[in-house]
Design a protein around this motif. Structure first.
Motif, mmCIF file in Angstrom:
data_model
loop_
_atom_site.group_PDB
_atom_site.id
_atom_site.type_symbol
_atom_site.label_atom_id
_atom_site.label_comp_id
_atom_site.label_asym_id
_atom_site.label_seq_id
_atom_site.Cartn_x
_atom_site.Cartn_y
_atom_site.Cartn_z
ATOM 1 N N ASP A 161 75.503 157.018 46.113
ATOM 2 C CA ASP A 161 75.601 156.437 44.552
ATOM 3 C C ASP A 161 76.811 156.708 43.901
ATOM 4 N N ILE A 162 76.948 156.346 42.711
ATOM 5 C CA ILE A 162 78.177 156.685 42.081
ATOM 6 C C ILE A 162 77.860 156.428 40.424
ATOM 7 N N LEU A 163 78.013 157.293 39.388
ATOM 8 C CA LEU A 163 77.814 157.257 38.227
ATOM 9 C C LEU A 163 78.877 156.602 37.335
ATOM 10 N N VAL A 164 78.461 155.612 36.832
ATOM 11 C CA VAL A 164 79.523 154.625 35.970
ATOM 12 C C VAL A 164 78.748 154.381 34.718
ATOM 13 N N MET A 165 79.455 154.721 33.499
ATOM 14 C CA MET A 165 79.009 154.622 32.138
ATOM 15 C C MET A 165 77.671 155.069 31.910
ATOM 16 N N GLY A 166 77.228 156.086 32.570
ATOM 17 C CA GLY A 166 75.891 156.653 32.566
ATOM 18 C C GLY A 166 74.810 155.778 33.222
ATOM 19 N N VAL A 189 73.602 155.136 37.295
ATOM 20 C CA VAL A 189 73.390 155.376 38.599
ATOM 21 C C VAL A 189 73.557 154.179 39.460
ATOM 22 N N LEU A 190 74.554 153.641 40.124
ATOM 23 C CA LEU A 190 74.786 152.570 40.993
ATOM 24 C C LEU A 190 74.549 153.029 42.257
ATOM 25 N N THR A 191 73.851 152.363 43.046
ATOM 26 C CA THR A 191 73.792 152.616 44.573
ATOM 27 C C THR A 191 74.583 151.469 45.338
ATOM 28 N N ILE A 192 75.486 151.850 46.112
ATOM 29 C CA ILE A 192 76.353 151.096 46.811
ATOM 30 C C ILE A 192 75.676 150.863 48.401
ATOM 31 N N SER A 193 75.452 149.796 48.748
ATOM 32 C CA SER A 193 74.604 149.455 49.749
ATOM 33 C C SER A 193 75.340 148.680 50.805
ATOM 34 N N SER A 194 76.649 148.308 50.551
ATOM 35 C CA SER A 194 77.324 147.644 51.732
ATOM 36 C C SER A 194 78.811 148.035 51.414
ATOM 37 N N GLY A 195 79.589 147.776 52.320
ATOM 38 C CA GLY A 195 80.950 147.919 52.421
ATOM 39 C C GLY A 195 81.913 146.875 52.807
ATOM 40 N N GLY A 196 83.213 146.982 52.372
ATOM 41 C CA GLY A 196 84.270 145.996 52.655
ATOM 42 C C GLY A 196 83.991 144.854 51.586
ATOM 43 N N VAL A 197 83.209 144.668 50.893
ATOM 44 C CA VAL A 197 83.004 143.696 50.001
ATOM 45 C C VAL A 197 82.850 144.177 48.533
ATOM 46 N N TRP A 198 82.993 143.193 47.430
ATOM 47 C CA TRP A 198 82.717 143.542 46.127
ATOM 48 C C TRP A 198 81.242 143.788 45.715
ATOM 49 N N GLY A 242 84.413 153.671 32.590
ATOM 50 C CA GLY A 242 85.047 154.149 33.912
ATOM 51 C C GLY A 242 84.176 154.895 34.649
ATOM 52 N N VAL A 243 84.602 155.897 35.480
ATOM 53 C CA VAL A 243 83.531 156.892 36.326
ATOM 54 C C VAL A 243 83.261 157.802 35.533
ATOM 55 N N ASP A 244 82.293 158.416 35.689
ATOM 56 C CA ASP A 244 81.678 159.577 34.753
ATOM 57 C C ASP A 244 81.982 160.836 35.460
ATOM 58 N N THR A 245 81.942 161.946 34.669
ATOM 59 C CA THR A 245 82.429 163.350 35.144
ATOM 60 C C THR A 245 81.176 164.041 35.849
ATOM 61 N N GLY A 246 79.960 163.712 35.870
ATOM 62 C CA GLY A 246 78.889 164.325 36.211
ATOM 63 C C GLY A 246 78.697 164.623 37.809
ATOM 64 N N ASN A 247 77.855 165.748 37.874
ATOM 65 C CA ASN A 247 77.938 166.213 39.183
ATOM 66 C C ASN A 247 77.403 165.399 40.364
ATOM 67 N N LEU A 248 76.921 164.161 39.939
ATOM 68 C CA LEU A 248 76.472 163.208 40.971
ATOM 69 C C LEU A 248 77.721 162.780 41.646
ATOM 70 N N ASN A 249 78.858 162.469 40.708
ATOM 71 C CA ASN A 249 80.266 162.083 41.311
ATOM 72 C C ASN A 249 81.252 163.191 41.799
#
Length: 356
Positions: free
Chosen positions: A282-287, A289-298, A324-331
């Motif tokens: 997961d990554i926190l962007v503008m509040g 939570v986005l789950t990245i489930s693949s690599g090498g692609v957009w 942009g990318v948030d400063t929360g603990n998740l990141n």
């Protein structure tokens, strides 16, 4: 009839847009000119703008090595020329080359830009263009590769790209912008002796709604891949390949997101490219939570505007957000882990936020 526009346009006199006043052909002509101008020039600011720290984006290979890539908006079917400016140098020998290839749908177009400087900041920029076919695809992928002269190295300092506005007059007929259309306004139809049909108002409202959807880049960043660890001149000094923990406080851009975006069902999109992928993270962007489930692609995400506005909103009289990318603990404990970049987990190698 000419679908021309002037740059800059002469704006409509607001004092004439009052109930009870005579509708002058002057206002109609200016409004038609403004619509054409906005279609041609809207969104032609930077779609890529990134500088690199000294001794980071370095390549000594005499064959092309891909170094970075970005997801960019294709702002309309009429905007087919991408202007690219790069700044770099090859110590002791010029003629390094930067290659850009832009993939739009199934099409791929390449341009090569020669670096003429043998020293840092000797001249301004080296420039080139990419010309694509007319397309209704909304985004493309721009890749950058470097090739150095034999016995030297190519050091890149910055890259900028923007779409070139189509020349006046615009083409005739309905013009495409993604899945939507724009009706250019013929200036000869706005004269004093011409009738004012209801069609003019209908087309104007449709054009306004189309232009509100014009994509603009709020934030873009690419990590550096394949930088030379050894070189005839100097080795790359820990090039940023992933988002680091120390980056989070500044890894954003203050961006205006205009009133009516939510009410008109307009969207803000986030595109993330992950490498070294092994499992979802997961990554926190503008509040969000986005789950990245693949690599090498957009990976593509639609962001909810759940952030609070920035304090500078009052200064600009606009709704300003931290894009942009948030400063929360998740990141802090996740994508920006102390291992840089993570050796056993996926990491973010590129992120682009596109609004309207």
């Amino acid at each position: 009839m000419s679908n021309s526009y002037t740059s800059p346009p002469t704006l409509v006199d607001p004092s004439r847009m009052t109930a009870g006043l005579t509708i002058r052909s002057t206002e109609m002509a200016r409004f038609a000119d403004l619509q054409n101008y906005l279609y041609a020039t809207g969104g032609t600011h930077n779609v890529v703008s990134q500088m690199f720290d000294d001794s980071c984006c370095i390549q000594d290979s005499t064959s092309y090595v891909q170094m970075a890539q970005w997801r960019i908006p294709i702002i309309s079917a009429e905007h087919t020329v991408l202007n690219i400016n790069v700044q770099g140098f090859c110590p002791g020998a010029a003629n390094g080359t930067v290659k850009f290839d832009l993939t739009v749908g199934a099409s791929n177009v390449i341009t090569e830009i020669s670096i003429t400087d043998g020293g840092r900041y000797t001249s301004a920029f080296n420039s080139g263009t990419i010309t694509i076919s007319s397309s209704t695809v909304e985004t493309g992928i721009l890749r950058m590769s470097l090739k150095a002269p034999l016995g030297s190295q190519l050091t890149l300092l910055g890259v900028q790209a923007n779409w070139q506005a189509p020349a006046s007059p615009l083409n005739t007929g309905a013009l495409s912008q993604g899945a939507h259309s724009f009706i250019p306004q013929g200036q000869t139809r706005q004269g004093a002796d011409e009738p004012l049909p209801a069609r003019f108002g209908v087309e104007a409202l449709r054009n306004i709604n189309t232009l509100r959807r014009r994509q603009r880049v709020l934030f873009c960043w690419s990590g550096i891949e394949g930088a030379s660890s050894t070189s005839p001149i100097s080795a790359a000094a820990a090039p940023p390949r992933a988002i680091g923990r120390g980056d989070l406080s500044s890894f954003y851009s203050p961006a205006a997101i205009f009133a009516g975006t939510i009410e008109n069902d307009l969207t803000v999109k986030c595109y993330i490219r992950a490498l070294n992928y092994s499992a979802p993270f997961d990554i926190l962007v503008m509040g969000n939570v986005l789950t990245i489930s693949s690599g090498g692609v957009w990976s593509e995400f639609t962001l909810d505007l759940i952030q609070d506005e920035l304090d500078v909103s009052d200064q600009f009289a606009l709704s300003m957000y931290r894009a942009g990318v948030d400063t929360g603990n998740l990141n802090i404990n996740g994508v920006a882990s102390p291992t840089y970049p993570p050796s056993t987990t996926g990491y973010v190698a590129g992120i682009v936020i596109i609004g309207v």
